[in-house]
Design a protein around this motif. Structure first.
Motif, PDB file in Angstrom:
ATOM      1  N   ASP A 119      -5.528  -5.268 -11.200  1.00 49.20           N
ATOM      2  CA  ASP A 119      -6.167  -5.662  -9.941  1.00 49.20           C
ATOM      3  C   ASP A 119      -5.637  -4.791  -8.812  1.00 49.20           C
ATOM      4  O   ASP A 119      -4.604  -5.095  -8.213  1.00 49.20           O
ATOM      5  CB  ASP A 119      -5.895  -7.140  -9.647  1.00 49.20           C
ATOM      6  CG  ASP A 119      -6.538  -7.605  -8.341  1.00 49.20           C
ATOM      7  OD1 ASP A 119      -7.323  -6.829  -7.758  1.00 49.20           O
ATOM      8  OD2 ASP A 119      -6.244  -8.740  -7.904  1.00 49.20           O
ATOM      9  N   PRO A 120      -6.329  -3.677  -8.510  1.00 47.97           N
ATOM     10  CA  PRO A 120      -5.853  -2.726  -7.484  1.00 47.97           C
ATOM     11  C   PRO A 120      -5.690  -3.343  -6.104  1.00 47.97           C
ATOM     12  O   PRO A 120      -4.985  -2.797  -5.266  1.00 47.97           O
ATOM     13  CB  PRO A 120      -6.946  -1.647  -7.471  1.00 47.97           C
ATOM     14  CG  PRO A 120      -7.613  -1.764  -8.805  1.00 47.97           C
ATOM     15  CD  PRO A 120      -7.569  -3.221  -9.153  1.00 47.97           C
ATOM     16  N   THR A 121      -6.343  -4.491  -5.849  1.00 45.63           N
ATOM     17  CA  THR A 121      -6.277  -5.104  -4.519  1.00 45.63           C
ATOM     18  C   THR A 121      -5.108  -6.075  -4.394  1.00 45.63           C
ATOM     19  O   THR A 121      -4.876  -6.625  -3.313  1.00 45.63           O
ATOM     20  CB  THR A 121      -7.577  -5.871  -4.213  1.00 45.63           C
ATOM     21  OG1 THR A 121      -7.706  -6.975  -5.122  1.00 45.63           O
ATOM     22  CG2 THR A 121      -8.791  -4.969  -4.354  1.00 45.63           C
ATOM     23  N   ASP A 173       0.817  -1.220   0.000  1.00 42.85           N
ATOM     24  CA  ASP A 173       0.000   0.000   0.000  1.00 42.85           C
ATOM     25  C   ASP A 173       0.848   1.267   0.000  1.00 42.85           C
ATOM     26  O   ASP A 173       0.457   2.307  -0.560  1.00 42.85           O
ATOM     27  CB  ASP A 173      -0.950   0.005   1.199  1.00 42.85           C
ATOM     28  CG  ASP A 173      -0.239  -0.253   2.519  1.00 42.85           C
ATOM     29  OD1 ASP A 173       0.887  -0.785   2.490  1.00 42.85           O
ATOM     30  OD2 ASP A 173      -0.799   0.091   3.580  1.00 42.85           O
ATOM     31  N   THR A 174       2.056   1.196   0.595  1.00 44.67           N
ATOM     32  CA  THR A 174       2.928   2.374   0.655  1.00 44.67           C
ATOM     33  C   THR A 174       4.188   2.220  -0.181  1.00 44.67           C
ATOM     34  O   THR A 174       4.998   3.140  -0.263  1.00 44.67           O
ATOM     35  CB  THR A 174       3.338   2.663   2.114  1.00 44.67           C
ATOM     36  OG1 THR A 174       3.982   1.496   2.658  1.00 44.67           O
ATOM     37  CG2 THR A 174       2.118   3.011   2.960  1.00 44.67           C
ATOM     38  N   LEU A 233       8.035  -4.908  -7.817  1.00 46.09           N
ATOM     39  CA  LEU A 233       7.877  -4.918  -9.272  1.00 46.09           C
ATOM     40  C   LEU A 233       6.646  -5.718  -9.703  1.00 46.09           C
ATOM     41  O   LEU A 233       5.894  -5.287 -10.588  1.00 46.09           O
ATOM     42  CB  LEU A 233       9.131  -5.495  -9.932  1.00 46.09           C
ATOM     43  CG  LEU A 233      10.408  -4.661  -9.796  1.00 46.09           C
ATOM     44  CD1 LEU A 233      11.581  -5.388 -10.431  1.00 46.09           C
ATOM     45  CD2 LEU A 233      10.242  -3.286 -10.429  1.00 46.09           C
ATOM     46  N   ILE A 234       6.424  -6.861  -9.074  1.00 47.70           N
ATOM     47  CA  ILE A 234       5.256  -7.673  -9.428  1.00 47.70           C
ATOM     48  C   ILE A 234       3.976  -6.994  -8.965  1.00 47.70           C
ATOM     49  O   ILE A 234       2.964  -6.990  -9.679  1.00 47.70           O
ATOM     50  CB  ILE A 234       5.386  -9.089  -8.839  1.00 47.70           C
ATOM     51  CG1 ILE A 234       6.489  -9.859  -9.579  1.00 47.70           C
ATOM     52  CG2 ILE A 234       4.063  -9.849  -8.923  1.00 47.70           C
ATOM     53  CD1 ILE A 234       6.688 -11.282  -9.112  1.00 47.70           C
ATOM     54  N   THR A 235       4.018  -6.379  -7.790  1.00 43.48           N
ATOM     55  CA  THR A 235       2.828  -5.707  -7.261  1.00 43.48           C
ATOM     56  C   THR A 235       2.363  -4.577  -8.176  1.00 43.48           C
ATOM     57  O   THR A 235       1.176  -4.484  -8.512  1.00 43.48           O
ATOM     58  CB  THR A 235       3.102  -5.151  -5.853  1.00 43.48           C
ATOM     59  OG1 THR A 235       3.349  -6.243  -4.965  1.00 43.48           O
ATOM     60  CG2 THR A 235       1.907  -4.352  -5.333  1.00 43.48           C
ATOM     61  N   ILE A 236       3.288  -3.713  -8.598  1.00 44.96           N
ATOM     62  CA  ILE A 236       2.866  -2.571  -9.426  1.00 44.96           C
ATOM     63  C   ILE A 236       2.393  -3.034 -10.802  1.00 44.96           C
ATOM     64  O   ILE A 236       1.547  -2.384 -11.426  1.00 44.96           O
ATOM     65  CB  ILE A 236       3.980  -1.504  -9.560  1.00 44.96           C
ATOM     66  CG1 ILE A 236       5.240  -2.078 -10.219  1.00 44.96           C
ATOM     67  CG2 ILE A 236       4.315  -0.926  -8.193  1.00 44.96           C
ATOM     68  CD1 ILE A 236       6.352  -1.054 -10.400  1.00 44.96           C
ATOM     69  N   SER A 273      -4.113  -9.465   0.257  1.00 46.01           N
ATOM     70  CA  SER A 273      -4.465 -10.718   0.917  1.00 46.01           C
ATOM     71  C   SER A 273      -4.159 -11.951   0.067  1.00 46.01           C
ATOM     72  O   SER A 273      -4.409 -13.063   0.491  1.00 46.01           O
ATOM     73  CB  SER A 273      -5.963 -10.716   1.267  1.00 46.01           C
ATOM     74  OG  SER A 273      -6.747 -10.553   0.095  1.00 46.01           O
ATOM     75  N   CYS A 274      -3.628 -11.747  -1.135  1.00 46.72           N
ATOM     76  CA  CYS A 274      -3.378 -12.879  -2.022  1.00 46.72           C
ATOM     77  C   CYS A 274      -2.015 -13.521  -1.712  1.00 46.72           C
ATOM     78  O   CYS A 274      -1.181 -12.942  -1.031  1.00 46.72           O
ATOM     79  CB  CYS A 274      -3.418 -12.441  -3.482  1.00 46.72           C
ATOM     80  SG  CYS A 274      -2.162 -11.208  -3.886  1.00 46.72           S
ATOM     81  N   ARG A 275      -1.835 -14.716  -2.241  1.00 46.10           N
ATOM     82  CA  ARG A 275      -0.563 -15.422  -2.098  1.00 46.10           C
ATOM     83  C   ARG A 275       0.459 -14.734  -2.999  1.00 46.10           C
ATOM     84  O   ARG A 275       0.236 -14.550  -4.197  1.00 46.10           O
ATOM     85  CB  ARG A 275      -0.752 -16.883  -2.507  1.00 46.10           C
ATOM     86  CG  ARG A 275       0.513 -17.711  -2.484  1.00 46.10           C
ATOM     87  CD  ARG A 275       0.179 -19.184  -2.692  1.00 46.10           C
ATOM     88  NE  ARG A 275       1.384 -19.971  -2.963  1.00 46.10           N
ATOM     89  CZ  ARG A 275       1.771 -20.335  -4.165  1.00 46.10           C
ATOM     90  NH1 ARG A 275       1.056 -19.994  -5.231  1.00 46.10           N
ATOM     91  NH2 ARG A 275       2.872 -21.058  -4.340  1.00 46.10           N
ATOM     92  N   VAL A 276       1.609 -14.347  -2.448  1.00 50.10           N
ATOM     93  CA  VAL A 276       2.581 -13.565  -3.215  1.00 50.10           C
ATOM     94  C   VAL A 276       3.823 -14.353  -3.610  1.00 50.10           C
ATOM     95  O   VAL A 276       4.512 -13.992  -4.565  1.00 50.10           O
ATOM     96  CB  VAL A 276       2.999 -12.290  -2.441  1.00 50.10           C
ATOM     97  CG1 VAL A 276       1.840 -11.320  -2.349  1.00 50.10           C
ATOM     98  CG2 VAL A 276       3.527 -12.633  -1.051  1.00 50.10           C
TER      99      VAL A 276
END
Length: 270
Positions: free
Chosen positions: A77-79, A39-40, A68-71, A83-86
């Motif tokens: 998928d903004p969420t 989130d930050t 890198l994977i998150t962005i 809570s997902c498996r990373v």
């Protein structure tokens, strides 16, 4: 090594579309060496866990892979990340790729070759355990194939023989037989032999085997490479998937709209 230098190294390994922060906590942790806040976009490193800059960079690259994977995932998928498996196969493949770049740029070094005892042990494991186990499984598969033929000739149910005589899981027996039916180098180890054996085309099997032998890639990296190649060949790339999902959603909305109109009409007539 300070936070600014770590960030500079990470950006040189791979640029990022969204800015991020690197924070060394000055703490020790028994649970993790670091973590990432999606989130930050903050990378936290428990630097007191890590004795050398080499290990510090390894942890930083791990957490940067999350960034890198998150962005990338949050574009659709903004969420993602909440809570997902990373730690997915995609993550480990990306992480391995970044480590390889870091090694090429001399920011990180695994260093196993520099330890004489570990180097000798590694050769022993590869030669006398991975390769020999692969060879043994190939021979095992041929024995199972022969047992299948004998069971068939004697009107014995092969599955029952595997289940209750050999006490071997059926899926395991199937995998062992499959690796004995193709030409695959046992030096890659049994688990990787199973991956190769599941590829239909001979030239593609040879390509994947080569990656395991000479590519210096992890099993996750090779599997992800195969997955992406398969997606491209089937037209199942991210854009195509989104277009198909859009079409499905539009169809669902149309059906629900029609149903809503029917319900409203029925309520008005009551």
């Amino acid at each position: 090594m300070d936070n600014a230098k770590i960030k500079e190294i990470l950006l040189d390994i791979s640029p990022a579309d969204i800015d991020f922060s690197v924070i060394q906590t000055g703490k020790e942790s028994k649970r993790v060496n670091g973590f990432y806040k999606p989130d930050t976009h903050e990378i936290y490193i428990h630097n007191l866990n890590l004795k050398t800059d080499n290990m510090l960079i390894y942890t930083a690259i791990h957490e940067y892979t999350h960034h890198l994977i998150t962005i990338e995932k949050q574009k659709t998928d903004p969420t993602y990340g909440n809570s997902c498996r990373v730690h997915t196969q995609e993550f480990w493949a990306k992480f391995g790729k970044l480590l390889a770049i870091a090694e090429n740029k001399r920011y990180y070094k695994i260093g196993w070759e520099d330890n004489a005892e570990l180097k000798e042990l590694t050769e022993d494991i590869k030669t006398n355990y991975l390769a020999k186990n692969g060879e043994l499984m190939q021979q095992f598969g041929k024995k199972l194939a022969r047992a299948f033929d004998l069971c068939k000739q004697a009107d014995i149910r092969y599955e029952d023989y595997v289940d209750r005589v050999l006490c071997l899981p059926r899926s395991t027996a199937k995998d062992i037989r499959k690796v004995s039916e193709i030409d695959v180098n046992p030096a890659i180890g049994f688990d990787n032999m199973k991956v190769v054996a599941n590829i239909r085309k001979k030239d593609e099997r040879a390509e994947v085997e080569k990656e395991f032998l000479n590519g210096g890639k992890s099993p996750s990296s090779v599997r992800e490479m195969m997955k992406q190649k398969s997606s491209q060949q089937s037209g199942n790339d991210p854009k195509t998937k989104l277009e198909k999902e859009k079409s499905r959603l539009e169809k669902t909305i149309a059906q629900l709209t029609q149903r809503l109109e029917y319900v409203e009409e029925s309520l008005a007539n009551l």
